[in-house]
Design an enzyme around this catalytic site. Structure first.
Site, PDB file in Angstrom:
ATOM      1  N   SER A  78      57.316  -7.253   8.874  1.00 50.12           N
ATOM      2  CA  SER A  78      56.051  -6.617   8.493  1.00 50.12           C
ATOM      3  C   SER A  78      55.958  -5.209   9.061  1.00 50.12           C
ATOM      4  O   SER A  78      56.480  -4.927  10.153  1.00 50.12           O
ATOM      5  CB  SER A  78      54.874  -7.451   9.015  1.00 50.12           C
ATOM      6  OG  SER A  78      53.657  -6.745   8.900  1.00 50.12           O
ATOM      7  N   TYR A 102      50.009 -11.356  15.271  1.00 45.11           N
ATOM      8  CA  TYR A 102      50.817 -11.411  14.053  1.00 45.11           C
ATOM      9  C   TYR A 102      51.992 -10.438  14.157  1.00 45.11           C
ATOM     10  O   TYR A 102      53.150 -10.791  13.903  1.00 45.11           O
ATOM     11  CB  TYR A 102      49.958 -11.081  12.842  1.00 45.11           C
ATOM     12  CG  TYR A 102      50.752 -10.878  11.569  1.00 45.11           C
ATOM     13  CD1 TYR A 102      51.418 -11.940  10.969  1.00 45.11           C
ATOM     14  CD2 TYR A 102      50.840  -9.622  10.975  1.00 45.11           C
ATOM     15  CE1 TYR A 102      52.149 -11.766   9.803  1.00 45.11           C
ATOM     16  CE2 TYR A 102      51.574  -9.434   9.814  1.00 45.11           C
ATOM     17  CZ  TYR A 102      52.227 -10.499   9.237  1.00 45.11           C
ATOM     18  OH  TYR A 102      52.958 -10.317   8.090  1.00 45.11           O
TER      19      TYR A 102
END
Length: 338
Positions: free
Chosen positions: A134, A159
């Site tokens: 990501s 995350y």
């Protein structure tokens, strides 16, 4: 290159990117074994609709297993004696803000789950595994665009930390076991069959129902919005090009068994421009609820895709003034909004 009819294991196959990648693979004749836990992070009915669409179009080319890949025993049992030559690992617990509420979900899916898929790649001696990282790994970097060489040791959300950990674990497995691995740092992906927790969906839904939309940092946000078809092209191109081939160096590339790339649109768009395009496509003005920055969020993302273009020929071709109306048209049809 990895081409032809070899079966691909796709994790997160009921997800937004996973289902669309599976569709592209089967459209070129490759069977897909799909794995997804079908959890209720967002509507299971949407995930099931994606799967139904794949089954209806491709029939026996698609074999789906409902299984939680963070449970190694369940994963092993689900796959049984299934044969596959490559893996596209897209399954994960997504979302920056949700990681503040339910950190254990990220530890389970993104850490334990990633190791389990690495172990599966090791046990099956796969030719190549492509996995989802990501752009969140760049944390609060202010240098734009984000380049692969930039520091990634200051994540601003759990995350992001789990995704960076996935990259480090992959580096270790590639080094120890010579498994060809490619990590893709996804930037903001949007398009038909997208996720309800993402801004594009939330904004369209609220504009069409005449409800205010939450706009963080008072609208002073920039994102590298990337249309799903461009993302899929990049994922498949990476699958076809493992980071090394029999130890021989690629032209302009590397013999390292682990490659990392940014995959985005290579253009950072102002959030208010996105809202304008949604207003035009929806035929209504948005009601704005301007809010401060949320914890774990960043003000801007922007992908340097030089390396991915060099090694795969990746060239995104869908600007947001084309992609946003396509998404709204799909959204209206999916919800039967007239």
């Amino acid at each position: 290159m990895v081409r032809g009819g070899s079966t691909v294991l796709v994790t997160g196959a009921a997800g937004f990117i996973g289902a669309t990648v599976s569709e592209a693979l089967m459209a070129r004749g490759q069977p897909v074994i799909g794995i997804d836990s079908m959890n209720d992070y967002y509507a299971v009915s949407l995930k099931q609709a994606r799967l139904d669409r794949l089954t209806a179009r491709f029939g026996d080319l698609f074999h789906f297993h409902k299984a939680d890949f963070s449970d190694l025993a369940a994963l092993t049992d689900a796959l049984g004696e299934s044969e596959f030559g490559t893996i596209i690992h897209l399954g994960a617990q997504a979302g920056v803000r949700y990681s503040l509420e339910n950190p254990q979900a990220y530890v389970s899916a993104n850490l334990a789950g990633h190791v389990n898929i690495l172990e599966m790649a090791r046990a099956r001696s796969v030719a190549h595994m492509v996995y989802a990282s990501s752009s969140s790994v760049y944390g609060g970097n202010t240098k734009l665009p984000f380049a692969i060489e930039d520091r990634t040791d200051h994540p601003v959300s759990l995350y992001a930390a789990t995704k960076r950990a996935d990259e480090l674990m992959s580096e270790t497995y590639a080094h120890l076991f010579r498994i060809p691995l490619t990590g893709l740092r996804f930037f903001t992906v949007y398009g038909p069959w997208g996720r309800p927790d993402m801004a594009m969906w939330k904004f369209a839904e609220r504009i069409l129902s005449d409800r205010p939309i939450d706009v963080y940092n008072h609208g002073e946000m920039h994102r590298d919005f990337t249309y799903i078809d461009d993302i899929v092209d990049g994922v498949v191109a990476c699958l076809d090009r493992p980071p090394f081939d029999d130890g021989k160096e690629k032209a302009g590339g590397s013999v390292k068994p682990h490659a990392l790339y940014n995959i985005g649109n290579n253009k950072s768009e102002h959030l208010m421009r996105l809202i304008e395009l949604l207003e035009q496509a929806c035929g209504r003005k948005a009601r704005l609820n301007l809010l401060p920055m949320q914890p774990g969020d960043v003000p801007a993302t922007y992908a340097d895709i030089t390396a991915l273009t060099r090694d795969t020929g990746y060239t995104p071709s869908t600007p947001i003034d084309v992609g946003v109306p396509r998404f709204v048209n799909w959204f209206r049809a999916y919800h039967a909004i007239i």
